[in-house]
Design a protein around this motif. Structure first.
Motif, PDB file in Angstrom:
ATOM      1  N   PRO A  50       0.802  -1.227   0.000  1.00  0.00           N
ATOM      2  CA  PRO A  50       0.000   0.000   0.000  1.00  0.00           C
ATOM      3  C   PRO A  50       0.832   1.272   0.000  1.00  0.00           C
ATOM      4  CG  PRO A  50      -0.861  -1.582   1.584  1.00  0.00           C
ATOM      5  CD  PRO A  50       0.453  -2.130   1.104  1.00  0.00           C
ATOM      6  N   ALA A  51       1.977   1.255   0.682  1.00  0.00           N
ATOM      7  CA  ALA A  51       2.804   2.466   0.773  1.00  0.00           C
ATOM      8  C   ALA A  51       3.326   2.910  -0.579  1.00  0.00           C
ATOM      9  CB  ALA A  51       3.981   2.216   1.723  1.00  0.00           C
ATOM     10  N   GLN A  52       3.458   1.974  -1.523  1.00  0.00           N
ATOM     11  CA  GLN A  52       4.039   2.295  -2.828  1.00  0.00           C
ATOM     12  C   GLN A  52       3.031   2.912  -3.806  1.00  0.00           C
ATOM     13  OE1 GLN A  52       5.130  -0.644  -1.083  1.00  0.00           O
ATOM     14  NE2 GLN A  52       6.731   0.822  -0.555  1.00  0.00           N
ATOM     15  N   GLY A  53       1.813   3.089  -3.388  1.00  0.00           N
ATOM     16  CA  GLY A  53       0.834   3.723  -4.264  1.00  0.00           C
ATOM     17  C   GLY A  53       0.651   2.968  -5.563  1.00  0.00           C
ATOM     18  N   ILE A  54       0.281   1.699  -5.461  1.00  0.00           N
ATOM     19  CA  ILE A  54       0.227   0.820  -6.630  1.00  0.00           C
ATOM     20  C   ILE A  54      -0.797   1.299  -7.665  1.00  0.00           C
ATOM     21  CG2 ILE A  54      -0.162  -1.543  -7.408  1.00  0.00           C
ATOM     22  CD1 ILE A  54       2.418  -1.066  -5.808  1.00  0.00           C
ATOM     23  N   SER A  55      -1.833   1.976  -7.219  1.00  0.00           N
ATOM     24  CA  SER A  55      -2.828   2.466  -8.184  1.00  0.00           C
ATOM     25  C   SER A  55      -2.196   3.453  -9.156  1.00  0.00           C
ATOM     26  CB  SER A  55      -4.006   3.122  -7.450  1.00  0.00           C
ATOM     27  OG  SER A  55      -3.569   4.216  -6.658  1.00  0.00           O
ATOM     28  N   PHE A  56      -1.281   4.293  -8.666  1.00  0.00           N
ATOM     29  CA  PHE A  56      -0.612   5.229  -9.576  1.00  0.00           C
ATOM     30  C   PHE A  56       0.395   4.491 -10.463  1.00  0.00           C
ATOM     31  CE2 PHE A  56       2.725   8.383 -10.624  1.00  0.00           C
ATOM     32  CZ  PHE A  56       1.938   9.266 -11.348  1.00  0.00           C
TER      33      PHE A  56
ATOM     34  N   ILE B 128      -0.411  -8.823  -6.560  1.00  0.00           N
ATOM     35  CA  ILE B 128      -1.425  -9.501  -7.356  1.00  0.00           C
ATOM     36  C   ILE B 128      -2.064  -8.546  -8.359  1.00  0.00           C
ATOM     37  CG2 ILE B 128      -3.237  -9.077  -5.653  1.00  0.00           C
ATOM     38  CD1 ILE B 128      -2.856 -12.185  -7.911  1.00  0.00           C
ATOM     39  N   LEU B 129      -2.142  -7.266  -8.006  1.00  0.00           N
ATOM     40  CA  LEU B 129      -2.718  -6.273  -8.921  1.00  0.00           C
ATOM     41  C   LEU B 129      -1.830  -6.094 -10.147  1.00  0.00           C
ATOM     42  CD1 LEU B 129      -3.889  -3.549  -6.337  1.00  0.00           C
ATOM     43  CD2 LEU B 129      -5.244  -5.380  -7.405  1.00  0.00           C
ATOM     44  N   ILE B 130      -0.523  -6.144  -9.940  1.00  0.00           N
ATOM     45  CA  ILE B 130       0.409  -6.037 -11.063  1.00  0.00           C
ATOM     46  C   ILE B 130       0.277  -7.270 -11.954  1.00  0.00           C
ATOM     47  CG2 ILE B 130       2.803  -5.769 -11.748  1.00  0.00           C
ATOM     48  CD1 ILE B 130       1.778  -3.388 -10.217  1.00  0.00           C
ATOM     49  N   GLN B 131       0.211  -8.436 -11.327  1.00  0.00           N
ATOM     50  CA  GLN B 131       0.093  -9.678 -12.088  1.00  0.00           C
ATOM     51  C   GLN B 131      -1.179  -9.687 -12.928  1.00  0.00           C
ATOM     52  OE1 GLN B 131       1.029 -13.342  -9.798  1.00  0.00           O
ATOM     53  NE2 GLN B 131       1.683 -11.975  -8.161  1.00  0.00           N
ATOM     54  N   LYS B 132      -2.295  -9.250 -12.339  1.00  0.00           N
ATOM     55  CA  LYS B 132      -3.568  -9.222 -13.072  1.00  0.00           C
ATOM     56  C   LYS B 132      -3.503  -8.237 -14.230  1.00  0.00           C
ATOM     57  CE  LYS B 132      -6.668 -10.652  -9.316  1.00  0.00           C
ATOM     58  NZ  LYS B 132      -7.784 -10.238  -8.427  1.00  0.00           N
ATOM     59  N   TRP B 133      -2.864  -7.086 -13.987  1.00  0.00           N
ATOM     60  CA  TRP B 133      -2.772  -6.083 -15.047  1.00  0.00           C
ATOM     61  C   TRP B 133      -1.941  -6.613 -16.210  1.00  0.00           C
ATOM     62  CZ3 TRP B 133       0.640  -3.415 -17.970  1.00  0.00           C
ATOM     63  CH2 TRP B 133       0.163  -2.284 -18.638  1.00  0.00           C
ATOM     64  N   ILE B 134      -0.822  -7.245 -15.909  1.00  0.00           N
ATOM     65  CA  ILE B 134       0.041  -7.808 -16.963  1.00  0.00           C
ATOM     66  C   ILE B 134      -0.715  -8.859 -17.771  1.00  0.00           C
ATOM     67  CG2 ILE B 134       2.089  -9.217 -17.394  1.00  0.00           C
ATOM     68  CD1 ILE B 134       2.907  -6.438 -16.672  1.00  0.00           C
ATOM     69  N   LYS B 135      -1.436  -9.719 -17.076  1.00  0.00           N
ATOM     70  CA  LYS B 135      -2.184 -10.788 -17.758  1.00  0.00           C
ATOM     71  C   LYS B 135      -3.274 -10.217 -18.650  1.00  0.00           C
ATOM     72  CE  LYS B 135      -4.604 -15.144 -16.863  1.00  0.00           C
ATOM     73  NZ  LYS B 135      -5.080 -16.090 -15.811  1.00  0.00           N
ATOM     74  N   LEU B 136      -3.926  -9.166 -18.190  1.00  0.00           N
ATOM     75  CA  LEU B 136      -5.031  -8.571 -18.946  1.00  0.00           C
ATOM     76  C   LEU B 136      -4.542  -7.786 -20.156  1.00  0.00           C
ATOM     77  CD1 LEU B 136      -8.082  -7.894 -19.150  1.00  0.00           C
ATOM     78  CD2 LEU B 136      -7.626  -5.918 -17.679  1.00  0.00           C
ATOM     79  N   ASN B 137      -3.431  -7.064 -19.996  1.00  0.00           N
ATOM     80  CA  ASN B 137      -2.981  -6.152 -21.048  1.00  0.00           C
ATOM     81  C   ASN B 137      -1.885  -6.727 -21.943  1.00  0.00           C
ATOM     82  OD1 ASN B 137      -4.254  -3.256 -20.470  1.00  0.00           O
ATOM     83  ND2 ASN B 137      -3.819  -4.229 -18.495  1.00  0.00           N
ATOM     84  N   ASN B 138      -1.129  -7.685 -21.432  1.00  0.00           N
ATOM     85  CA  ASN B 138      -0.069  -8.338 -22.194  1.00  0.00           C
ATOM     86  C   ASN B 138       0.812  -7.332 -22.935  1.00  0.00           C
ATOM     87  OD1 ASN B 138       1.380 -10.561 -23.171  1.00  0.00           O
ATOM     88  ND2 ASN B 138       0.139 -10.649 -25.039  1.00  0.00           N
ATOM     89  N   PRO B 139       1.400  -6.382 -22.206  1.00  0.00           N
ATOM     90  CA  PRO B 139       2.206  -5.348 -22.870  1.00  0.00           C
ATOM     91  C   PRO B 139       3.543  -5.917 -23.357  1.00  0.00           C
ATOM     92  CG  PRO B 139       2.405  -5.136 -20.505  1.00  0.00           C
ATOM     93  CD  PRO B 139       1.397  -6.223 -20.746  1.00  0.00           C
TER      94      PRO B 139
ATOM     95  N   SER C 123      -0.594   4.133 -19.202  1.00  0.00           N
ATOM     96  CA  SER C 123      -0.365   5.257 -20.118  1.00  0.00           C
ATOM     97  C   SER C 123       0.890   5.078 -20.965  1.00  0.00           C
ATOM     98  CB  SER C 123      -0.273   6.566 -19.329  1.00  0.00           C
ATOM     99  OG  SER C 123       0.886   6.592 -18.519  1.00  0.00           O
ATOM    100  N   ASN C 124       1.695   4.057 -20.645  1.00  0.00           N
ATOM    101  CA  ASN C 124       2.941   3.847 -21.386  1.00  0.00           C
ATOM    102  C   ASN C 124       3.059   2.462 -22.012  1.00  0.00           C
ATOM    103  OD1 ASN C 124       4.757   6.371 -20.824  1.00  0.00           O
ATOM    104  ND2 ASN C 124       3.861   5.864 -18.832  1.00  0.00           N
ATOM    105  N   LYS C 125       1.987   1.712 -22.030  1.00  0.00           N
ATOM    106  CA  LYS C 125       2.057   0.314 -22.431  1.00  0.00           C
ATOM    107  C   LYS C 125       2.303   0.120 -23.924  1.00  0.00           C
ATOM    108  CE  LYS C 125      -2.964  -0.265 -22.934  1.00  0.00           C
ATOM    109  NZ  LYS C 125      -4.145  -1.050 -22.468  1.00  0.00           N
ATOM    110  N   ASN C 126       2.099   1.152 -24.718  1.00  0.00           N
ATOM    111  CA  ASN C 126       2.287   1.008 -26.159  1.00  0.00           C
ATOM    112  C   ASN C 126       3.573   1.664 -26.661  1.00  0.00           C
ATOM    113  OD1 ASN C 126      -0.209  -0.373 -26.594  1.00  0.00           O
ATOM    114  ND2 ASN C 126      -1.277   1.588 -26.417  1.00  0.00           N
TER     115      ASN C 126
ATOM    116  N   VAL D  45       0.593   4.572 -14.487  1.00  0.00           N
ATOM    117  CA  VAL D  45       1.819   4.772 -15.268  1.00  0.00           C
ATOM    118  C   VAL D  45       1.964   3.677 -16.326  1.00  0.00           C
ATOM    119  CG1 VAL D  45       4.344   4.680 -15.152  1.00  0.00           C
ATOM    120  CG2 VAL D  45       3.068   6.063 -13.500  1.00  0.00           C
ATOM    121  N   LEU D  46       1.762   2.436 -15.907  1.00  0.00           N
ATOM    122  CA  LEU D  46       1.868   1.323 -16.857  1.00  0.00           C
ATOM    123  C   LEU D  46       0.850   1.463 -17.984  1.00  0.00           C
ATOM    124  CD1 LEU D  46       2.358  -1.733 -14.448  1.00  0.00           C
ATOM    125  CD2 LEU D  46       4.097  -0.249 -15.479  1.00  0.00           C
TER     126      LEU D  46
END
Length: 216
Positions: free
Chosen positions: A48-54, A80-91, A61-64, A58-59
């Motif tokens: 939580p301290a790392q502000g994962i939502s921001f 787990i939020l990072i893992q889900k985002w990677i799986k969903l977006n496959n950048p 807005s820069n994925k392309n 960042v990811l």
């Protein structure tokens, strides 16, 4: 508390000469990381301290982008939020590694180009993440996104080893990202500045002297 009773004993590190018998090509090929792009590394706890939502903003807005590569290494309660985002977006320009042995992480850090710092924008007390120390040891300039209570950004800017934005301002962050991408010579010099500042201010001898002078 009387201010005369207060002094700074900073986070510190026992600086070592980061030499490796491996080449950048060997390490980056092993983890499928492009060798011709600047690598922006965020390593360590993902909580939580790392502000994962921001970070996710960042990811997104820069994925392309095709002119940089973002590498995230670490675990934590929000990983787990990072893992889900990677799986969903496959950048194609972003990679997440959940766990590495310390020796392996050190190699990736050594060959990266910029060290990233994230802190939740809602913090209201100064916070000075210790992960900056190993970045600076590897001569990485800092890309910093924190709350406005932290003075890390001010210190980095004043001493020319990093640039800062508030961790709820995606436009400012991306402007700073662009600066590093488009200015390789500045990036290199700021990395050297980071190492020099580290040796002068955050070496364990500095902390030792600060403490031990009270016992002499």
């Amino acid at each position: 508390i009387e201010k005369e009773k207060l002094e700074i004993c900073p986070n510190a590190i026992n600086i070592i000469n980061r030499k490796t018998g491996y080449s950048k090509e060997e390490i980056f090929d092993k983890y499928n990381i492009p060798k011709n792009l600047p690598v922006f590394l965020f390593g360590g706890n993902l909580g939580p301290a790392q502000g994962i939502s921001f970070l996710l903003e960042v990811l997104g807005s820069n994925k392309n982008r095709t002119d940089c590569f973002i590498l995230i290494v670490g675990g934590g309660s929000k990983s787990i939020l990072i893992q889900k985002w990677i799986k969903l977006n496959n950048p194609c320009n972003i990679k997440y590694i959940n766990h590495l042995e310390r020796e392996e992480y050190d190699l990736l850090e050594f060959f990266s180009d910029v060290g990233m710092i994230f802190l939740d924008s809602r913090f209201s007390i100064p916070n000075f993440p210790s992960r900056i120390l190993s970045y600076m040891e590897c001569k990485l300039p800092l890309l910093i996104a924190t709350d406005d209570a932290s003075d890390l950004g001010d210190i980095a800017k004043k001493n020319e080893f990093g640039i800062w934005s508030e961790s709820n301002d995606i436009n400012h962050f991306n402007k700073n990202l662009d600066f590093y991408i488009n200015n390789s010579e500045n990036r290199k010099q700021m990395g050297i500045n980071a190492y020099n500042f580290l040796t002068k201010n955050y070496h364990v001898s500095r902390s030792y002297d600060t403490i031990m002078k009270h016992f002499k």
